[in-house]
Design a protein around this motif. Sequence first.
Motif, PDB file in Angstrom:
ATOM      1  N   LEU A 117     -11.433 -10.581 -26.654  1.00 13.17           N
ATOM      2  CA  LEU A 117     -10.562 -11.768 -27.207  1.00 13.17           C
ATOM      3  C   LEU A 117     -10.604 -11.539 -28.870  1.00 13.17           C
ATOM      4  CD1 LEU A 117      -9.600 -14.707 -27.281  1.00 13.17           C
ATOM      5  CD2 LEU A 117     -11.968 -15.405 -27.697  1.00 13.17           C
ATOM      6  N   LYS A 318      -8.590 -17.829 -19.648  1.00 12.00           N
ATOM      7  CA  LYS A 318      -8.361 -17.651 -21.084  1.00 12.00           C
ATOM      8  C   LYS A 318      -9.301 -16.324 -21.324  1.00 12.00           C
ATOM      9  CE  LYS A 318      -7.050 -21.812 -22.838  1.00 12.00           C
ATOM     10  NZ  LYS A 318      -5.409 -21.366 -23.082  1.00 12.00           N
ATOM     11  N   LYS A 319     -10.454 -16.277 -20.955  1.00 10.45           N
ATOM     12  CA  LYS A 319     -11.458 -15.351 -21.068  1.00 10.45           C
ATOM     13  C   LYS A 319     -12.281 -15.329 -19.767  1.00 10.45           C
ATOM     14  CE  LYS A 319     -14.908 -15.709 -24.201  1.00 10.45           C
ATOM     15  NZ  LYS A 319     -15.932 -15.436 -23.645  1.00 10.45           N
ATOM     16  N   THR A 339      -4.477 -16.538 -27.207  1.00 14.02           N
ATOM     17  CA  THR A 339      -4.524 -18.188 -27.581  1.00 14.02           C
ATOM     18  C   THR A 339      -3.515 -18.374 -28.445  1.00 14.02           C
ATOM     19  OG1 THR A 339      -6.414 -17.787 -29.067  1.00 14.02           O
ATOM     20  CG2 THR A 339      -6.785 -18.179 -26.876  1.00 14.02           C
ATOM     21  N   SER A 345       2.290 -16.660 -30.888  1.00 14.46           N
ATOM     22  CA  SER A 345       1.609 -16.150 -29.894  1.00 14.46           C
ATOM     23  C   SER A 345       2.354 -15.188 -29.180  1.00 14.46           C
ATOM     24  CB  SER A 345       1.334 -17.385 -28.659  1.00 14.46           C
ATOM     25  OG  SER A 345       0.421 -16.835 -27.687  1.00 14.46           O
ATOM     26  N   HIS A 349      -2.281  -9.524 -23.027  1.00 18.47           N
ATOM     27  CA  HIS A 349      -3.510  -9.595 -22.465  1.00 18.47           C
ATOM     28  C   HIS A 349      -4.313  -8.279 -22.852  1.00 18.47           C
ATOM     29  CE1 HIS A 349      -2.409 -12.359 -19.319  1.00 18.47           C
ATOM     30  NE2 HIS A 349      -1.150 -11.801 -19.317  1.00 18.47           N
TER      31      HIS A 349
END
Length: 359
Positions: A117, A318-319, A339, A345, A349
Amino acid sequence: MHAEQVASAENNSSLETVAKLSEMLSAKTETAINQIDHINGETQVLAINALIEASRAGEAGKAFSVVAEEMSRLSRKIVDTTDKLRKESRGAISELKNIIKMQATNIRGIRLSDLALTNIDLIDRNLYERSCDVRWWAKDSSMVSALSDRGNDSREMASKRLGVILDAYTVYFDLVLCDIDGNVIANGRPQQFRSQGTNQRNTQWFESAMNNASNDQFGFQAVHRSPLVNDQMAVVFSCCVRENCQSNGKVLGVLGTVFNWEALAQEIVNKTPLSKEEKSNSRVCIVDDKGTVLADTEGRILEDSIHFAGQGELYAMKKGFVMKKYNDNDCCIAHAVSTGYETYSSGWHSVIIQKLQSS
């Protein structure tokens, strides 16, 4: 050291301590049970010898025979008890080891997905700034003059202006200015990149800019080998140059900013905070929705794609992380999706694939 690295190190240290204690407990319990068995074995021999002697003594040994039989009965109960204790202790310790292994797996996966992330967040924050740059520079009066006057002097001035910008923003390979037909009429580094005179009408970055209704929007072309900069890996942001520098004015042409992709993305994936041992067992990537590799610690940008069982479910989160086979290896595959930052954005990935060491 980052805070999450410190926390992870402390968690790993605690788990290692608990694992060592469980091994010690297992060994000590097994030793104690074996000692009981040994003592009980000697007791059984004594009981048998006592029964033999009582039998020889005849009537006088009957009372002693009762005691010897009771000793033998108690010895058999001890055997049953130790067998049960051995099974229960082994089961409990095995369960404890499984819990420790599961916790270690969870800590690994959570940490790697946090790092994933961080990687994609750094990329999106940086690319957001690039989307702002091109919209701001498209309103520069020298860009408008070069496209309005169509004279060599104004075009040379535009190139010089773009060169000044490049001196301050070293993240770009080049900046190019196209007329409404897609012809490059100026660029910031004409001695290094001879793009002037080429036509960019059919490129994605030019077309996407021309389709925008105002300069509040921008065009974009994802990672590719750009002929504008001798086929180096680039990302191009674009925005229309409009009459009188107005956001909704008549379109005069398009400004394209050719961003040095590898300098950002490879720096981020290569410097992911992993230990030396982890790095030797890990692959850190940025991929698009099709799995195409856009940044990679193995250096296979646009040459490889990442696919694995359960990928769809993981990418929908999302994670997160999964334990899966990848290239015939048991791996922890951690993932985080972009995100976004402010109005930008990438939708890409971030993936970290780490081989699991056999225990």
